[in-house]
Design a protein around this motif. Structure first.
Motif, PDB file in Angstrom:
ATOM      1  N   LYS A 153     -15.733  -3.603  -0.781  1.00  0.00           N
ATOM      2  CA  LYS A 153     -15.134  -4.702  -0.015  1.00  0.00           C
ATOM      3  C   LYS A 153     -13.648  -4.886  -0.329  1.00  0.00           C
ATOM      4  CE  LYS A 153     -19.455  -7.271   0.569  1.00  0.00           C
ATOM      5  NZ  LYS A 153     -20.221  -8.476   0.170  1.00  0.00           N
ATOM      6  N   ARG A 154     -13.148  -4.109  -1.282  1.00  0.00           N
ATOM      7  CA  ARG A 154     -11.719  -4.205  -1.620  1.00  0.00           C
ATOM      8  C   ARG A 154     -10.858  -3.793  -0.429  1.00  0.00           C
ATOM      9  NH1 ARG A 154      -9.535  -6.503  -6.388  1.00  0.00           N
ATOM     10  NH2 ARG A 154     -11.080  -6.288  -8.048  1.00  0.00           N
ATOM     11  N   ARG A 155      -9.700  -4.450  -0.301  1.00  0.00           N
ATOM     12  CA  ARG A 155      -8.795  -4.111   0.791  1.00  0.00           C
ATOM     13  C   ARG A 155      -7.918  -2.933   0.389  1.00  0.00           C
ATOM     14  NH1 ARG A 155      -5.670  -9.137   3.202  1.00  0.00           N
ATOM     15  NH2 ARG A 155      -5.032  -7.453   4.619  1.00  0.00           N
ATOM     16  N   ASN A 181      -9.767   3.304   3.600  1.00  0.00           N
ATOM     17  CA  ASN A 181     -11.057   3.935   3.291  1.00  0.00           C
ATOM     18  C   ASN A 181     -10.876   5.311   2.667  1.00  0.00           C
ATOM     19  OD1 ASN A 181     -12.806   1.877   4.061  1.00  0.00           O
ATOM     20  ND2 ASN A 181     -12.751   2.486   6.213  1.00  0.00           N
ATOM     21  N   THR A 192       0.824  -1.218   0.000  1.00  0.00           N
ATOM     22  CA  THR A 192       0.000   0.000   0.000  1.00  0.00           C
ATOM     23  C   THR A 192       0.858   1.269   0.000  1.00  0.00           C
ATOM     24  OG1 THR A 192      -1.886  -1.098   1.053  1.00  0.00           O
ATOM     25  CG2 THR A 192      -1.786   1.291   1.244  1.00  0.00           C
TER      26      THR A 192
END
Length: 394
Positions: free
Chosen positions: A353-355, A358, A217
């Motif tokens: 629902k994707r990781r 937010n 990420t």
């Protein structure tokens, strides 16, 4: 369903008597120009997107207010005659037919030399340009030559029209001085063949980079930050890039993205002017924003008229960086237009629902809002907001 052959380009222009003439330009290994009548021209235009003869029949029936059985029969006979002739010529082909790619001749081949350059490879053999990787025989440095190939034009008038745009592409490149935007090394000519010399970018498309690397990420966020810095600079200079998609963002091994190809760029102020021929319009279908996408048989999309259109395209790339997919699955243009105009990420369970953080979801959702006014105002605002996201995430 049938479509127009990919080798055919339809064009119209006024002759010396100011009368409109219509042409079908067939570009295979040699370019041939056919003067056609207005009726055939408009009939062919309907097949620029896959279509059926029965649907075309209904369009003509409505356009000419045909109600009687006799008139409808006469219309059907005329359309069938056009259709039969044009399919036999292979100007119109089945939608699922794959046409063998015809390579147009480049001005130079590998190992050729011109001026101080030796051609190391042909990077691109496009409709109007050649792109070469070359080595300067004096300095031994590599660079890229993008050449406007005169032999690929049907006449001097067409060449001069594109020459204007080619010079404009160079003028856009010299506006920027950033590691995130491809650099030009000059504009010159070789035997009346104009070319732009570019710094070599050793990288792959952003989509391949994301697919080939397992990015964390923080790495994804850093990639987006650098990309947004480049697009923010473009918008700061009051320029629409005009053709934002995967292949026009190259990522180097060190993770630095470089924005390339200003062939469809426009000055913001030019869009408000009425000078025809000076505004360029193009793009990859999947990246056309919903307000530009036209569910029309005659035109597939309108030109860029606001920064929010490019915000949407940049948003799609960020969506891909975090999901390795685009939010559209359609195979045909009309279906994709419908998907675009009904996309609502704030209610999309698959996306929600994707990781991912937010705050990133919210950023992407805002970038891909259906109403342009609800998106970020420009890449400048996107960059500023993303910097804040990165600070808060860390």
């Amino acid at each position: 369903m049938y479509k127009l052959s990919s080798y055919i380009e339809l064009n119209s222009e006024k002759n010396k008597n100011q009368e409109l003439e219509y042409f079908a330009i067939i570009s295979t290994r040699r370019t041939n120009v056919f003067l056609i009548n207005e009726t055939i021209f408009h009939f062919l235009k309907y097949f620029e997107l896959p279509n059926s003869l029965s649907d075309i029949h209904e369009l003509y029936k409505k356009a000419y207010n045909i109600e009687s059985v006799e008139e409808e029969k006469l219309l059907a006979n005329q359309l069938n005659s056009f259709f039969k002739d044009l399919t036999e010529r292979k100007w119109i082909i089945p939608e699922d037919k794959t046409e063998k790619l015809v390579e147009l001749d480049t001005l130079f081949q590998k190992k050729d030399t011109f001026l101080n350059y030796k051609v190391l490879s042909i990077l691109g053999n496009n409709k109007i340009t050649d792109v070469y990787l070359v080595r300067d025989l004096k300095t031994n440095k590599k660079s890229v030559i993008k050449l406007l190939n005169k032999a690929k034009f049907k006449d001097e008038k067409s060449f001069n029209k594109y020459l204007f745009h080619f010079k404009e592409e160079y003028n856009f490149l010299i506006k920027f001085n950033s590691i995130y935007i491809n650099k030009t090394l000059g504009f010159k000519s070789y035997k009346k063949q104009p070319y732009i010399k570019l710094k070599q970018v050793q990288g792959i498309s952003v989509s391949k980079y994301v697919k080939n690397n397992k990015l964390s990420t923080p790495q994804k966020m850093a990639l987006v930050l650098k990309m947004l810095k480049g697009f923010a600079l473009i918008h700061t200079k009051n320029v629409y890039h005009g053709d934002i998609h995967f292949s026009n963002i190259l990522v180097k091994k060190n993770g630095v993205p470089v924005i390339i190809d200003f062939g469809y760029s426009n000055k913001v102020e030019l869009i408000t002017e009425t000078e025809k021929g000076k505004v360029r319009n193009g793009g990859v279908y999947a990246f056309i924003p919903p307000e530009r996408a036209l569910r029309s048989l005659d035109r597939r999309f309108s030109k860029v008229t606001q920064f929010q259109a490019e915000v949407y395209q940049i948003g799609l790339i960020i969506y891909y960086i975090f999901t390795k997919n685009l939010p559209f699955k359609a195979d045909t243009w009309k279906t994709m237009v419908d998907e675009k105009q009904n996309l609502n990420l704030s209610e999309n369970d698959v996306f929600l629902k994707r990781r991912m953080p937010n705050i990133v979801k919210q950023f992407i959702t805002k970038s891909l809002e259906l109403n342009p006014e609800n998106r970020f105002e420009s890449a400048i605002k996107m960059h500023s907001n993303w910097k804040d996201i990165c600070k808060n995430y860390n």
